[in-house]
Write an enzyme that holds these catalytic residues in place. Structure first.
Site, PDB file in Angstrom:
ATOM      1  N   ARG A  83       0.792  -1.229   0.000  1.00  0.00           N
ATOM      2  CA  ARG A  83       0.000   0.000   0.000  1.00  0.00           C
ATOM      3  C   ARG A  83       0.824   1.279   0.000  1.00  0.00           C
ATOM      4  NH1 ARG A  83      -4.469   0.111   4.319  1.00  0.00           N
ATOM      5  NH2 ARG A  83      -2.657   0.452   5.625  1.00  0.00           N
ATOM      6  N   ASP A  84       2.118   1.185  -0.243  1.00  0.00           N
ATOM      7  CA  ASP A  84       2.950   2.382  -0.161  1.00  0.00           C
ATOM      8  C   ASP A  84       3.849   2.508  -1.385  1.00  0.00           C
ATOM      9  OD1 ASP A  84       3.742   4.729   1.030  1.00  0.00           O
ATOM     10  OD2 ASP A  84       5.141   3.795   2.426  1.00  0.00           O
ATOM     11  N   LEU A  85       3.237   2.421  -2.566  1.00  0.00           N
ATOM     12  CA  LEU A  85       4.007   2.520  -3.802  1.00  0.00           C
ATOM     13  C   LEU A  85       4.337   3.982  -4.081  1.00  0.00           C
ATOM     14  CD1 LEU A  85       5.177   1.059  -6.268  1.00  0.00           C
ATOM     15  CD2 LEU A  85       3.001   1.486  -7.413  1.00  0.00           C
TER      16      LEU A  85
END
Length: 135
Positions: A83-85
């Site tokens: 969830r942290d691209l």
């Protein structure tokens, strides 16, 4: 830690080891990852950078990141949602292969029979920058 210890893919940064200590500040963790000598994609997109990425290299980075995401989302025995691209979480090894890092916000995917994972809606200017600068 358990997930990072078993996940292995050419486009994911390897966890070499870790230690944890509980002190007056609470649980303190130190993670040791493989060395990524060419830094992050963010380091090579900023105007202050002396070595910017060429367009073919940007396409390679995007494809490498997509391969890492595909592995996490579709090819493991259980699903992991990354969830942290953002460009600072895509690191470059000595051969300029891109690898996803920082699984701090990652979550297990939906359980059997469910179609989605309930999470808070997030906006990210970093993600917009990634698509603008890399693609």
């Amino acid at each position: 830690m358990n997930v990072l210890g078993i996940v292995e893919h050419p486009n994911l940064v390897k966890l070499i080891g870790y230690c944890a200590d509980d002190d007056e500040r609470g649980m303190q963790r130190l993670l040791v990852y493989e060395y990524m000598p060419n830094g992050s994609v963010d380091d090579h997109l900023a105007s202050r950078s002396t070595s910017t990425l060429s367009w073919p290299m940007r396409l390679k980075v995007a494809l490498d990141a997509a391969r890492g995401l595909k592995y996490l989302h579709e090819e493991m025995d259980f699903q992991v949602i990354f969830r942290d691209l953002k460009t600072s979480n895509i690191l470059l090894d000595e051969n300029w292969n891109a690898k996803l890092s920082d699984f701090g916000l990652a979550r297990h995917g939906p359980q059997e029979g469910l179609s989605h994972v309930s999470t808070a809606v997030r906006t990210s200017t970093d993600l917009e920058l990634f698509y603008t600068n890399v693609l």
